[in-house]
Design an enzyme around this catalytic site. Structure first.
Site, PDB file in Angstrom:
ATOM      1  N   SER A 169     -27.044 -23.236 -22.305  1.00 45.40           N
ATOM      2  CA  SER A 169     -27.674 -23.057 -23.908  1.00 45.40           C
ATOM      3  C   SER A 169     -27.466 -21.894 -24.053  1.00 45.40           C
ATOM      4  O   SER A 169     -27.106 -21.141 -25.133  1.00 45.40           O
ATOM      5  CB  SER A 169     -28.392 -23.541 -24.980  1.00 45.40           C
ATOM      6  OG  SER A 169     -29.971 -23.232 -24.126  1.00 45.40           O
ATOM      7  N   LYS A 215     -34.231 -18.697 -25.476  1.00 44.95           N
ATOM      8  CA  LYS A 215     -33.875 -18.899 -26.706  1.00 44.95           C
ATOM      9  C   LYS A 215     -33.799 -17.188 -26.868  1.00 44.95           C
ATOM     10  O   LYS A 215     -34.591 -16.634 -26.598  1.00 44.95           O
ATOM     11  CB  LYS A 215     -33.194 -19.432 -27.520  1.00 44.95           C
ATOM     12  CG  LYS A 215     -33.499 -21.080 -27.539  1.00 44.95           C
ATOM     13  CD  LYS A 215     -32.402 -21.615 -27.623  1.00 44.95           C
ATOM     14  CE  LYS A 215     -32.291 -23.181 -27.071  1.00 44.95           C
ATOM     15  NZ  LYS A 215     -31.711 -23.525 -26.280  1.00 44.95           N
TER      16      LYS A 215
END
Length: 258
Positions: A47, A108
């Protein structure tokens, strides 16, 4: 002179006590380092491509953001709100955190600060109504979550403060390319993966069972800032199989995370 049985017994007890003391001191030092200085994490997905790969082992710094309630995970840390010795993270930082109500630890990029308005329009990121500059860099391939090769356009994105980083756009008109306007609440942050079409992040709420995305991330749920890739291994690496230990990516030792 030979020692008596009682003397030998006392010597044995002394050696045992020294060993236990050494082990306890080592555990205490390791706990302090892990809680207050650095903590390693393993990247389980793609991701955060192209910057971070599945199989990367990274080092995060705790002192760079302060100490929230997950600072000593899996042990509880006595912080309910805020962070001890809090330092405000910056837009563009790559952060490790635990979503509110979530079951897993995420990594993230920090996109939205408290009060910001965040939106995706036709695959481009808008912050407070302004479209971020994108520069096409090229085309790359990566292995997706299903183990298949996938092509992605590589872009350089620039934040309002000047921070630049690379992102992937692998699916035109994907569901995550168009979103509502997210207004980041006070005391929270908005996170997104760099592999924009393959990331469950703040664009996706946390489900009641702890699955799903990240939602808005409370400041006390931040664990640390990702600093370096210590090493990286491919799919065939298994720690208890020494013959696989050579299956490491030689170009990713001590790689700075941007």
């Amino acid at each position: 002179m030979r020692k008596s049985k009682s003397e030998k017994k006392e010597d044995g007890k002394g050696t045992f006590r020294e060993t236990v003391s050494t082990v306890l001191w080592a555990l205490a030092i390791a706990f302090v380092l892990r809680t207050f200085i650095f903590q390693p994490f393993h990247i389980p997905s793609g991701s955060m491509l192209p910057g971070l790969m599945k199989g990367d082992y990274i080092i995060t710094s705790k002192y760079s953001v302060g100490y929230g309630r997950h600072a000593a995970t899996p042990l509880p840390f006595p912080v309910k709100k805020g962070r001890l010795f809090e330092q405000e993270p910056k837009r563009g930082d790559v952060l490790v955190f635990r979503p509110e109500g979530g079951r897993n630890t995420f990594i993230k990029r920090l996109i939205g600060l408290p009060g910001d308005q965040i939106q995706m329009r036709t695959g481009q990121l808008y912050i407070n109504g302004e479209k971020l500059p994108l520069e096409k860099v090229g085309l790359e391939s990566f292995v997706n979550q299903f183990g298949n090769d996938e092509a992605a356009d590589l872009f350089r994105e620039t934040f309002p403060e000047g921070h630049q980083h690379l992102i992937y756009d692998s699916q035109k008109n994907s569901p995550s390319d168009i979103t509502q306007i997210f207004t980041v609440p006070a005391g929270h942050y908005f996170m997104m993966g760099d592999n924009r079409d393959n990331s469950g992040d703040s664009r996706v709420p946390v489900n009641a069972d702890g699955s799903g995305g990240a939602g808005y991330v409370p400041l006390e749920n931040i664990i640390g800032r990702a600093e370096i890739v210590l090493l990286s291994v491919d799919e065939d690496f298994v720690i208890y199989k020494p013959w696989t230990w050579l299956n490491m990516r030689s170009d990713r030792w001590f790689k700075t995370i941007e």
